[in-house]
Design an enzyme around this catalytic site. Sequence first.
Site, PDB file in Angstrom:
ATOM      1  CG  LEU A  74      52.036  56.952  20.041  1.00  0.00           C
ATOM      2  CD1 LEU A  74      50.579  57.433  20.464  1.00  0.00           C
ATOM      3  CD2 LEU A  74      52.639  57.040  19.194  1.00  0.00           C
ATOM      4  CG  ASP A  75      58.687  59.575  21.306  1.00  0.00           C
ATOM      5  OD1 ASP A  75      58.982  58.470  22.021  1.00  0.00           O
ATOM      6  OD2 ASP A  75      59.492  60.357  20.220  1.00  0.00           O
ATOM      7  NE  ARG A  76      56.416  64.701  27.945  1.00  0.00           N
ATOM      8  CZ  ARG A  76      57.816  65.639  28.030  1.00  0.00           C
ATOM      9  NH1 ARG A  76      58.061  65.514  29.638  1.00  0.00           N
ATOM     10  NH2 ARG A  76      58.633  66.384  27.351  1.00  0.00           N
TER      11      ARG A  76
END
Length: 298
Positions: free
Chosen positions: A139-141
């Site tokens: 998942l993106d940050r």
Amino acid sequence: MKQTHKVQEEFKDLRLDVYLANALPEVPSRMFIKKMIEAGQVTVNGRQEKTKYKVSAGDQIEADIKEEAWAPKDIPAEKMELDVFYEDDDLVVINKPEGLTVHPASGSQSGTLVNGLIYRYQELSDVNGLSRPGIVHRLDRDTSGLILIAKTNVAHARLGRQFEKHTIIKRYIARVQGLVQFDQGIIDVPLEQHKKYHDHRQVAKEGKGKSAISLYQVLKRFPKSTLMALFPQTGRTHQLRVHMKHLGHPILGDEKYGRKESFPRLALHAQSIAFSHPITKALIEFSCPTPPEFLKDE
């Protein structure tokens, strides 16, 4: 690990190191790309070329990636409060908070989810290399929500095949700018790496890029924004974020594809995930609550 890439028309005339920086996102910098080329770990149509070689459409580029050249030898184990949603002998489901990077990279080898996983678990899969133990997907940050972690290589491989076949069902919740006209729809628009900003993605011209499909459903319309459920059918980098921008309704708080100041955070949350258990074959689904800030009236 060897990778082979065929240069597409839109990337012709790029320098070899620039092309590989786009094609090999797992390599942390162009410095390492340059070292790979100079060490003879890269061939173009079976021949070694210099860093400044201009690639042509149709070129077959083979790269022998040796992750140990840049991966941290000993990722520090760090005590971390992890929201463990579910775990058994084969896998873990973590409810990741926004702002937490998933795995170490160049210049960021601590304070990641992986550091916390190493502290908590004695066994994690190593299919994805030294710097990504247990990481099956990411998942993106700034995206919060559920992420799968594999404890064993068998579990990792079987979950990975489900991701490749697109049989894993994921549901995201997003709050987007403006009022979405239709209650539901399909976004079938290919994506490619941005020509100027390599950490961005953009909509590709017809016949170019990689296939990317997202389904959406409107949950609630606010005066100036819309709460939506998003269902990615493919797993391209930043897919939902670019698709919503293309639709004319960028996700609130998105500093790359919208306006960061429009919301306190990126308003994107991985709410649920359904898959076949890699060992028992049971069909299971996990779902977590929508962040309360997504539901506030304007």
